[in-house]
Structure formats: C-alpha cells, structure tokens
Design a protein around this motif. Sequence first.
Motif, mmCIF file in Angstrom:
data_model
loop_
_atom_site.group_PDB
_atom_site.id
_atom_site.type_symbol
_atom_site.label_atom_id
_atom_site.label_comp_id
_atom_site.label_asym_id
_atom_site.label_seq_id
_atom_site.Cartn_x
_atom_site.Cartn_y
_atom_site.Cartn_z
ATOM 1 N N ARG A 1 0.821 -1.134 -0.089
ATOM 2 C CA ARG A 1 0.016 0.054 0.063
ATOM 3 C C ARG A 1 0.677 1.320 -0.103
ATOM 4 O O ARG A 1 0.420 2.385 -0.184
ATOM 5 C CB ARG A 1 -0.957 -0.023 1.209
ATOM 6 C CG ARG A 1 -2.031 -1.136 0.951
ATOM 7 C CD ARG A 1 -3.083 -0.932 2.007
ATOM 8 N NE ARG A 1 -4.046 -1.977 1.949
ATOM 9 C CZ ARG A 1 -4.856 -2.195 0.859
ATOM 10 N NH1 ARG A 1 -5.003 -1.163 0.122
ATOM 11 N NH2 ARG A 1 -5.585 -3.013 0.856
ATOM 12 N N ILE A 2 2.040 1.107 0.364
ATOM 13 C CA ILE A 2 3.102 2.499 0.238
ATOM 14 C C ILE A 2 2.975 2.975 -1.247
ATOM 15 O O ILE A 2 3.508 2.115 -2.144
ATOM 16 C CB ILE A 2 4.609 1.893 0.874
ATOM 17 C CG1 ILE A 2 4.295 1.468 2.438
ATOM 18 C CG2 ILE A 2 5.176 3.106 0.648
ATOM 19 C CD1 ILE A 2 4.222 2.724 3.229
ATOM 20 N N GLU A 3 2.999 4.031 -1.267
ATOM 21 C CA GLU A 3 2.884 4.944 -2.649
ATOM 22 C C GLU A 3 4.324 5.809 -2.266
ATOM 23 O O GLU A 3 4.023 7.076 -1.929
ATOM 24 C CB GLU A 3 1.776 5.509 -3.037
ATOM 25 C CG GLU A 3 0.751 4.490 -2.995
ATOM 26 C CD GLU A 3 -0.652 5.286 -3.366
ATOM 27 O OE1 GLU A 3 -0.751 6.497 -3.202
ATOM 28 O OE2 GLU A 3 -1.862 4.320 -3.246
ATOM 29 N N PRO A 4 5.270 5.507 -2.923
ATOM 30 C CA PRO A 4 6.508 6.457 -2.475
ATOM 31 C C PRO A 4 6.413 7.409 -3.633
ATOM 32 O O PRO A 4 6.105 7.457 -4.893
ATOM 33 C CB PRO A 4 7.690 5.666 -2.396
ATOM 34 C CG PRO A 4 7.114 4.500 -3.313
ATOM 35 C CD PRO A 4 5.736 4.068 -3.110
ATOM 36 N N SER A 5 7.028 8.715 -3.205
ATOM 37 C CA SER A 5 7.419 9.760 -4.054
ATOM 38 C C SER A 5 8.484 10.908 -3.461
ATOM 39 O O SER A 5 8.673 10.598 -2.377
ATOM 40 C CB SER A 5 5.906 10.592 -4.463
ATOM 41 O OG SER A 5 5.412 11.101 -3.473
#
Length: 144
Positions: free
Chosen positions: A131-135
């Motif tokens: 579920r981690i959405e890195p940016s």
Amino acid sequence: MTQSPRIPSALALVTTLFCAPALAATPPEGGLEVELNKLEQRADACVTYLVFGNRTAVDLTSLQLELVLFDDQGLIQQRLALEAAPLAAGKTSVKLFEVADTRCEQIGRILVNGIGACSSAEGTLTDCLQRIEPSSRLSTKLFK
C-alpha cells in the motif's frame, strides 16, 4: 429425515467466531502515501522530512519503515528503521527523521525495503508494504 434448523445457525456462529479475528487484521483500503519532501543539513546529521498521507480508513498505531540509503554511485550507505506512527485515518502528517553522521548531499536514493511493523488498535495489519506509494519532490529518489 429433516435437518434441524439450528445447524445453519450454529455453523454461522462458529464461522463468525473464527473469522472475526481475521477480519480485524485485514489490510486497510486505500494507500499510504510517503513523500520525501526535504533534506536539511544540521551539523553532522541529515534531517529528512517525510510527508505521510494515510488514505485508509484506519488509524495506524504503528508503521515501522525499514529504509536503505544509497549514495549517488548506488552504494549502500546505511539501513534505518523509522517509526512513523501514529498516523490518523484520512490525514496528512509530516514526520522528521535525523540520519546521524550523514551529509544530505551524499544521499542519492532511499529504498523502502520493508515494513517492520504495521498495526492499528484492532491488531497487526497485512499488506502495508504493497500500500506504500513512495514519491519525492527532490532529485533524491524515494522508491520501493
């Protein structure tokens, strides 16, 4: 011979009793946004500003990220475990983490390598890494 009408009710009760704990531990719906927003040098430490967007309907009481820092040549500098919680459901939060003995300009990329812990008041949650959405807003990339 007819079947007793109580058997389906008893089966439903047993199913509810044994499946309810599993339902409490199901992963939350929605994503967990993690944005690398700023790096700031302070003496011999690099302060990392991370913006967390908990887009789930669950208050996270623990979210321990395992991060690996790489230099601009791709060599591993160090491995960190950071506790980001508490993270309220549907809320954006800013967390600061100090990376000791590190110059900010030496950090080329940051890998979200794993999740050490992820839980809510109801218990341990699964599927948090997915579920981690890195940016990143910087040239230093945050990725998984």
